[in-house]
Each structure stands twice: as C-alpha cells, then as structure tokens.
Design a protein around this motif. Structure first.
Motif, PDB file in Angstrom:
ATOM      1  N   ASP A 160      -4.363   5.590  -5.194  1.00  0.00           N
ATOM      2  CA  ASP A 160      -3.739   4.807  -4.132  1.00  0.00           C
ATOM      3  C   ASP A 160      -4.528   3.529  -3.860  1.00  0.00           C
ATOM      4  O   ASP A 160      -3.943   2.454  -3.659  1.00  0.00           O
ATOM      5  N   GLU A 161      -5.843   3.646  -3.836  1.00  0.00           N
ATOM      6  CA  GLU A 161      -6.691   2.480  -3.583  1.00  0.00           C
ATOM      7  C   GLU A 161      -6.567   1.451  -4.698  1.00  0.00           C
ATOM      8  O   GLU A 161      -6.483   0.238  -4.453  1.00  0.00           O
ATOM      9  N   ILE A 162      -6.559   1.913  -5.932  1.00  0.00           N
ATOM     10  CA  ILE A 162      -6.458   1.006  -7.079  1.00  0.00           C
ATOM     11  C   ILE A 162      -5.096   0.328  -7.105  1.00  0.00           C
ATOM     12  O   ILE A 162      -4.988  -0.874  -7.395  1.00  0.00           O
ATOM     13  N   ASN A 163      -4.054   1.070  -6.792  1.00  0.00           N
ATOM     14  CA  ASN A 163      -2.724   0.468  -6.724  1.00  0.00           C
ATOM     15  C   ASN A 163      -2.690  -0.673  -5.710  1.00  0.00           C
ATOM     16  O   ASN A 163      -2.167  -1.763  -5.990  1.00  0.00           O
ATOM     17  N   THR A 164      -3.235  -0.419  -4.525  1.00  0.00           N
ATOM     18  CA  THR A 164      -3.159  -1.415  -3.454  1.00  0.00           C
ATOM     19  C   THR A 164      -3.961  -2.664  -3.777  1.00  0.00           C
ATOM     20  O   THR A 164      -3.473  -3.790  -3.628  1.00  0.00           O
TER      21      THR A 164
ATOM     22  N   ALA B 296      -0.264 -11.126   1.039  1.00  0.00           N
ATOM     23  CA  ALA B 296      -0.769 -10.028   0.213  1.00  0.00           C
ATOM     24  C   ALA B 296      -2.265  -9.811   0.410  1.00  0.00           C
ATOM     25  O   ALA B 296      -2.758  -8.689   0.287  1.00  0.00           O
ATOM     26  N   TRP B 297      -2.990 -10.876   0.719  1.00  0.00           N
ATOM     27  CA  TRP B 297      -4.438 -10.750   0.869  1.00  0.00           C
ATOM     28  C   TRP B 297      -4.818  -9.850   2.042  1.00  0.00           C
ATOM     29  O   TRP B 297      -5.923  -9.304   2.097  1.00  0.00           O
ATOM     30  N   ASP B 298      -3.899  -9.665   2.983  1.00  0.00           N
ATOM     31  CA  ASP B 298      -4.179  -8.784   4.122  1.00  0.00           C
ATOM     32  C   ASP B 298      -4.460  -7.355   3.675  1.00  0.00           C
ATOM     33  O   ASP B 298      -5.059  -6.572   4.429  1.00  0.00           O
ATOM     34  N   TYR B 299      -4.020  -6.999   2.476  1.00  0.00           N
ATOM     35  CA  TYR B 299      -4.196  -5.633   1.974  1.00  0.00           C
ATOM     36  C   TYR B 299      -5.427  -5.495   1.073  1.00  0.00           C
ATOM     37  O   TYR B 299      -5.698  -4.414   0.569  1.00  0.00           O
ATOM     38  N   MET B 300      -6.174  -6.581   0.887  1.00  0.00           N
ATOM     39  CA  MET B 300      -7.411  -6.492   0.118  1.00  0.00           C
ATOM     40  C   MET B 300      -8.451  -5.728   0.933  1.00  0.00           C
ATOM     41  O   MET B 300      -8.684  -6.047   2.109  1.00  0.00           O
ATOM     42  N   PRO B 301      -9.091  -4.686   0.361  1.00  0.00           N
ATOM     43  CA  PRO B 301      -9.966  -3.801   1.150  1.00  0.00           C
ATOM     44  C   PRO B 301     -11.349  -4.383   1.398  1.00  0.00           C
ATOM     45  O   PRO B 301     -12.378  -3.796   1.053  1.00  0.00           O
ATOM     46  N   GLU B 302     -11.394  -5.539   2.043  1.00  0.00           N
ATOM     47  CA  GLU B 302     -12.676  -6.205   2.253  1.00  0.00           C
ATOM     48  C   GLU B 302     -13.550  -5.462   3.262  1.00  0.00           C
ATOM     49  O   GLU B 302     -14.774  -5.533   3.202  1.00  0.00           O
TER      50      GLU B 302
ATOM     51  N   ASP C  21       0.818  -1.211   0.000  1.00  0.00           N
ATOM     52  CA  ASP C  21       0.000   0.000   0.000  1.00  0.00           C
ATOM     53  C   ASP C  21       0.851   1.260   0.000  1.00  0.00           C
ATOM     54  O   ASP C  21       0.358   2.340   0.278  1.00  0.00           O
ATOM     55  N   GLY C  22       2.127   1.115  -0.318  1.00  0.00           N
ATOM     56  CA  GLY C  22       3.023   2.259  -0.396  1.00  0.00           C
ATOM     57  C   GLY C  22       4.065   2.042  -1.461  1.00  0.00           C
ATOM     58  O   GLY C  22       4.057   1.020  -2.158  1.00  0.00           O
ATOM     59  N   PRO C  23       4.976   2.985  -1.641  1.00  0.00           N
ATOM     60  CA  PRO C  23       6.019   2.830  -2.655  1.00  0.00           C
ATOM     61  C   PRO C  23       6.841   1.571  -2.410  1.00  0.00           C
ATOM     62  O   PRO C  23       7.079   1.166  -1.267  1.00  0.00           O
ATOM     63  N   GLY C  24       7.261   0.943  -3.489  1.00  0.00           N
ATOM     64  CA  GLY C  24       8.053  -0.262  -3.384  1.00  0.00           C
ATOM     65  C   GLY C  24       9.525   0.038  -3.144  1.00  0.00           C
ATOM     66  O   GLY C  24       9.928   1.200  -3.015  1.00  0.00           O
ATOM     67  N   PRO C  25      10.358  -0.989  -3.109  1.00  0.00           N
ATOM     68  CA  PRO C  25      11.779  -0.818  -2.805  1.00  0.00           C
ATOM     69  C   PRO C  25      12.600  -0.289  -3.973  1.00  0.00           C
ATOM     70  O   PRO C  25      13.780  -0.002  -3.801  1.00  0.00           O
ATOM     71  N   PHE C  26      11.997  -0.165  -5.151  1.00  0.00           N
ATOM     72  CA  PHE C  26      12.706   0.299  -6.329  1.00  0.00           C
ATOM     73  C   PHE C  26      12.220   1.685  -6.742  1.00  0.00           C
ATOM     74  O   PHE C  26      11.108   2.105  -6.399  1.00  0.00           O
ATOM     75  N   GLN C  27      13.029   2.365  -7.493  1.00  0.00           N
ATOM     76  CA  GLN C  27      12.630   3.581  -8.190  1.00  0.00           C
ATOM     77  C   GLN C  27      12.069   3.163  -9.555  1.00  0.00           C
ATOM     78  O   GLN C  27      12.702   2.401 -10.283  1.00  0.00           O
ATOM     79  N   PRO C  28      10.865   3.608  -9.909  1.00  0.00           N
ATOM     80  CA  PRO C  28      10.365   3.285 -11.251  1.00  0.00           C
ATOM     81  C   PRO C  28      11.129   4.050 -12.332  1.00  0.00           C
ATOM     82  O   PRO C  28      11.542   5.195 -12.122  1.00  0.00           O
ATOM     83  N   ALA C  29      11.320   3.401 -13.469  1.00  0.00           N
ATOM     84  CA  ALA C  29      11.968   4.011 -14.625  1.00  0.00           C
ATOM     85  C   ALA C  29      11.135   3.695 -15.862  1.00  0.00           C
ATOM     86  O   ALA C  29      10.279   2.798 -15.842  1.00  0.00           O
ATOM     87  N   THR C  30      11.377   4.426 -16.947  1.00  0.00           N
ATOM     88  CA  THR C  30      10.559   4.240 -18.139  1.00  0.00           C
ATOM     89  C   THR C  30      11.306   4.661 -19.389  1.00  0.00           C
ATOM     90  O   THR C  30      12.293   5.397 -19.333  1.00  0.00           O
ATOM     91  N   PHE C  31      10.823   4.172 -20.528  1.00  0.00           N
ATOM     92  CA  PHE C  31      11.242   4.687 -21.826  1.00  0.00           C
ATOM     93  C   PHE C  31      10.113   4.436 -22.814  1.00  0.00           C
ATOM     94  O   PHE C  31       9.219   3.613 -22.567  1.00  0.00           O
ATOM     95  N   GLU C  32      10.138   5.149 -23.919  1.00  0.00           N
ATOM     96  CA  GLU C  32       9.144   4.957 -24.972  1.00  0.00           C
ATOM     97  C   GLU C  32       9.835   4.478 -26.233  1.00  0.00           C
ATOM     98  O   GLU C  32      10.999   4.770 -26.481  1.00  0.00           O
ATOM     99  N   SER C  33       9.093   3.725 -27.025  1.00  0.00           N
ATOM    100  CA  SER C  33       9.623   3.197 -28.275  1.00  0.00           C
ATOM    101  C   SER C  33       8.436   2.920 -29.194  1.00  0.00           C
ATOM    102  O   SER C  33       7.328   3.419 -28.959  1.00  0.00           O
ATOM    103  N   SER C  34       8.644   2.108 -30.217  1.00  0.00           N
ATOM    104  CA  SER C  34       7.551   1.749 -31.125  1.00  0.00           C
ATOM    105  C   SER C  34       7.960   0.526 -31.927  1.00  0.00           C
ATOM    106  O   SER C  34       9.143   0.192 -32.034  1.00  0.00           O
TER     107      SER C  34
END
Length: 338
Positions: free
Chosen positions: A301-305, A320-326, A1-14
């Motif tokens: 944030d909710e959709i990510n979690t 992981a199921w502990d974070y399901m918003p039941e 439910d929060g940022p992960g241990p990595f930094q996200p990175a990206t690139f675009e192509s085609s």
C-alpha cells in the motif's frame, strides 16, 4: 492512496525480440466492466485484475513499463501494476527470458546486464504496434508520442535506472570492480564485453522515458560511470532492512550518483528486499514475512501511494504531492542531494 475509479484488467501474450528471443509479457489496463473473471498468475498467485475485460479507452492513458528482478517473473510485483491500472494506467512487464523463476541461467548474467533495458524498449514498441490486434479497443488507450514511465525491482531497478539515461563506461566499471571485485556483476559484465566488444560503449538510454522509479536497485558497478547523465525525474526507493541491495552499498550509491535536478530518495524504514514484490503469499516461510520486517500488505500500500504520487506530480498534478509520505513514520524521504 486507495483503489482507483477503474477495475484493473490483464492479459498475457508474447513476442520475439530483436535478438530472436521470445519474451512473454503481461499487460494491465483499466476497464469499466461491471463483472469479470479474476486472473490467477501462473496458477500460483491470485490477482484482482479481470481477464481480458473491455478496455476503458475513451481517452489516452499514461503507460509504465516494469522490469522484474533476478530469478523472478513479470507478475511478481502485480500489486503495483493492478493498482496503477485501477487508476487509469496501462502497464506492460516482460519476462527477461533466461533470468526468470522458470529458466534462470547464471551463465547469462552478462547478457542480461546489456539486454534488459532493450527488453523494456521493445516491449513498449510491441504494445504500441500490436495492442489493437491483441485486444479490441486497447490501441485507443495508447499514444506512442507521449513516451512512458519505467520502474523495476532489484535487477529490474538496475534496468529502470539504466534505460533512464545511462551510457556504459567500461573504464569506470573496470576501475570500480578493481577496487570492489565482489560486486555482483563485475565478472559477468567483463566477460560479456570481452566476447562482444561492441558493448564497450553501449548506450542503455531510451529517450521516450519521462520518469523512472527504481526499487531496491542493484548494479551500481555497471551504472557508476553514467549515472550523472540522467536528467529526467527519478525516484529511487529502498528498504531500510534490505540485506540484498542495501541502502548503504547499493541504493544510496545509485541515488547519489544521479545528477538530475528532480530526484527523490525514499527509504521504507522496516522494508526488506522483498517489500517490492509478492513473497509471502508464495513463500511464507521467508524471514521477511515476520517481524521486524514491515508486513507486506502494508509495504505494498505504501509503495503504491508513493509511486502514484510521484508519477502524477511529474505529470503536473499539484495535488498529488499531498500524498507523498514526507512526515510518515514508515518512510525517510529526501529530495535532492543527501
């Protein structure tokens, strides 16, 4: 439910798909670089992902392929792609050429109905084969034999559903459309099949897909005859205030038709259709950018979690199921038949 241990990175192509159509793509992945330059999407939407940072690929990473909505673009749900990359995922999203913000052509909706799932499959194929040429080290993240998860929003939600195990049934669609002729894709799909009869028995399925998360999905009229063939874990999400693909006339119908033993329905109670994308940063005057709609930063944030909880649960992570918003006041979550 929060940022992960990595930094996200990206690139675009085609790349050019099997029908000779160029498809721009966006790829997200994890990095351990300690500094980098943040990517801005189409010079319009600032991101948190760093541009072409060094891939963190000392082990294989799970992959997700994402499909944007009608009149949208590959990066308009970048909040989810960046979040997953921060948790160690590789994500690829193509532009469905002819159906984007920049080149939308209403006369091509019939084509899009049948081509969109193929765009996802071929985007995965392209990344598996070209990753190392695109960015040194990225190929070490990928395992073509492991398959991939899929997700998508709106028309992309249809796409993520179709690729998950649906055969097209012309008779079922024709009968449904005779009863409810105003459904969005009825006329365009019928015209496309009349001109291209080979699509009358089309199979949308990619057997490599191991989990699916359709978000505010459209296209029940096309899926109606084949939903009961889906047998992979699937979580269908919708917004309780969505008037475009409403719970009653779209999301619930798709969910109820799915016969998988492992299915979940999540209703974001005060979410609108745009809860699953970036709307308010680009079009703040939209009615969905104020009450009673849930604030979009909260929606994201909710959709990510819920998405990561579902995916990690499918992968065997019992915690992981502990974070399901039941029990959340923001969601109604249903497992199995309603």
């Amino acid at each position: 439910d929060g940022p992960g241990p990595f930094q996200p990175a990206t690139f675009e192509s085609s790349f050019v798909n099997s029908t000779s159509i160029p498809l721009p793509v966006q790829v997200w992945y994890p990095t351990l670089d300690e500094e980098g330059e943040a990517h801005t999407y189409a010079e319009a939407l600032p991101g948190e992902a760093w541009e072409r940072a060094t891939p963190a690929c000392r082990s294989k990473r799970p992959m997700l392929v994402f499909s944007h909505g009608n009149y949208s673009t590959r990066w308009l749900s970048k909040f989810l792609a960046e979040f997953l990359a921060g948790h160690g995922w590789v994500v690829i999203a193509p532009d469905h050429t002819g159906n984007t913000l920049y080149d939308w052509d209403g006369s091509r909706l019939g084509e899009m109905t049948f081509r969109r799932p193929l765009d996802l499959s071929e985007s995965a194929d392209w990344l598996y084969s070209e990753a190392e040429d695109q960015l040194a080290g990225l190929g070490d993240c990928l395992d073509p034999d492991a398959g991939f998860a899929v997700s998508g929003h709106s028309f992309g939600g249809y796409t993520a559903t179709a690729i998950s195990g649906v055969d097209y049934h012309l008779g079922s669609t024709g009968y449904f459309c005779s009863l409810y002729p105003t459904y969005w894709l009825c006329d365009d799909s019928a015209a496309w099949v009349a001109e291209h009869p080979e699509y009358a028995t089309w199979d949308f399925t990619d057997e490599r897909v191991w989990a699916s998360i359709p978000m505010a999905p459209a296209g029940y009229e096309i899926l109606v005859g084949g939903l009961d063939e889906i047998d992979i874990p699937i979580m269908v999400l919708g917004g309780g205030r969505d008037t475009v693909t409403s719970m009653e006339w779209s999301v619930n119908l798709i969910y109820d038709g799915i016969d998988s033993e492992d299915k979940i329905l999540g209703e974001l109670i005060d979410g609108g259709h745009s809860a699953f994308m970036h709307l308010c940063e680009l079009w703040p005057e939209s009615s969905e950018c104020r009450g009673p709609y849930l604030e979009q930063s909260v929606s994201h944030d909710e959709i990510n979690t819920i998405t990561l909880s579902f995916l990690r649960s499918v992968m065997g992570d019992e915690t992981a199921w502990d974070y399901m918003p039941e029990d959340s006041e923001l969601w109604t979550v249903t497992e199995g038949p309603r």
